[in-house]
Design an enzyme around this catalytic site. Structure first.
Site, short mmCIF file in Angstrom:
data_model
loop_
_atom_site.label_atom_id
_atom_site.label_comp_id
_atom_site.label_asym_id
_atom_site.label_seq_id
_atom_site.Cartn_x
_atom_site.Cartn_y
_atom_site.Cartn_z
CG ASP A 197 -1.84 -1.15 1.27
OD1 ASP A 197 -2.14 -1.75 0.11
OD2 ASP A 197 -2.33 -1.30 2.32
CD GLU A 242 -8.08 -1.84 -0.77
OE1 GLU A 242 -6.97 -2.27 -0.92
OE2 GLU A 242 -9.01 -2.22 0.11
CG HIS A 245 -3.85 -3.46 -2.75
ND1 HIS A 245 -3.84 -4.06 -1.41
CD2 HIS A 245 -3.86 -4.38 -3.68
CE1 HIS A 245 -3.81 -5.42 -1.63
NE2 HIS A 245 -3.75 -5.60 -2.92
N1 DAL Z 1 -7.46 -4.19 1.44
C1 DAL Z 1 -7.03 -5.31 0.97
C2 DAL Z 1 -8.29 -6.00 0.36
C3 DAL Z 1 -6.34 -6.51 1.79
O1 DAL Z 1 -6.80 -6.51 3.11
O2 DAL Z 1 -5.65 -7.31 1.23
ZN ZN Z 2 -3.51 -3.20 0.36
#
Ligand code: DAL
Ligand code: ZN
Length: 250
Positions: A197, A242, A245
């Site tokens: 992230d 997201e 990500h």
């Molecule tokens: N936020 C993403 C989906 C994860 O927890 O891997």
């Molecule tokens: Zn992530």
């Protein structure tokens, strides 16, 4: 003249013994003189000079990766990260208790805290962050590898948070809510070690689901140049949008 000096053999023997003694003392001094010299703390200076330079002594603007990457020794039962680069993880498809075998700690310049990632992604990740910097966007990694156990704790915390604000919902409903933004343990790409992230100083390194944020736009346009894909685009079937990500695809 007293009796001693009048006794020639005795004083000659005395002089000879004295000379032998002096020779012994001088010989001892010659060989062991170092141990008589009182050392001060700076005597370790030579040792200091031969120590491999640390990052701060050699760093220019960005320290070279080889000097600062910390490799984490793999456990015997770990898998080969490279075999899982494109493994299709999803809400349906788990990777069980997979753990990567090549984790490193990212240089602190590139992360907001101590973050582990697969060694496979480090070069591209650093190039991506450096390129953003050149374009005036300060990026840092805010999350990297998460073990099965860590994901479990994280997911359960999200369920607890949901319970506080939705006390009437059933356990299954709370889990379903949390599962719109957090993967269940065994189902997160973060468990691969090849997913990160990334956020920006612009949003105080928070994860903001806003396609108009400058950092989100930059990642959208540039991530693929460094072999990263945004796993959860707008309106994807699995999770909320997201933009932060990124999964490395090699
Ligand atoms: N936020 C993403 C989906 C994860 O927890 O891997
Ligand atoms: Zn992530």
């Amino acid at each position: 003249m007293n009796k001693v000096f009048s006794n020639k053999p005795i004083w000659i023997a005395g002089i000879v013994m004295g000379l032998i003694g002096l020779i012994l003392v001088l010989t001892y001094w010659f060989y062991f003189r170092d141990s008589f010299i009182v050392k001060n703390s700076d005597d370790n200076i030579d040792a200091k000079l031969t120590i491999t330079p640390t990052v701060s002594e050699t760093a220019t603007s960005i320290p070279s990766i080889t000097q600062i990457i910390v490799t984490i020794p793999p456990k015997a039962d770990m898998y080969n990260t490279a075999d899982f680069i494109n493994f299709p993880i999803s809400k349906q498809q788990s990777i069980g208790e997979f753990a990567p075998n090549d984790l490193i700690i990212l240089p602190s310049l590139y992360s907001t805290k101590t973050i582990r990632v697969s060694n496979l992604i480090k070069d591209d990740l650093i190039k991506l962050i450096d390129a953003a910097k050149t374009d005036g966007i300060t990026l840092k990694v805010v999350s990297g590898y998460r073990s099965f156990g860590e994901q479990k704790v994280l997911f359960n915390n999200y369920v607890s948070n949901e319970r506080k604000s939705n006390s009437s919902l059933s356990e299954a409903e709370l889990e379903a809510k949390a599962n719109t933004y957090s993967a269940k343990p065994g189902h997160s790409e973060h468990q691969l070690g090849t997913t990160v992230d990334i956020s920006s100083s612009e949003v105080n390194y928070q994860l903001i689901s806003d396609e108009n944020a400058k950092y989100a736009k930059w990642l959208e346009e540039n991530a693929s140049k460094y072999n990263f894909t945004i796993s959860f685009e707008k309106n994807n079937p699995e999770y909320i949008y997201e933009p932060w990500h990124l999964r490395w695809r090699g």
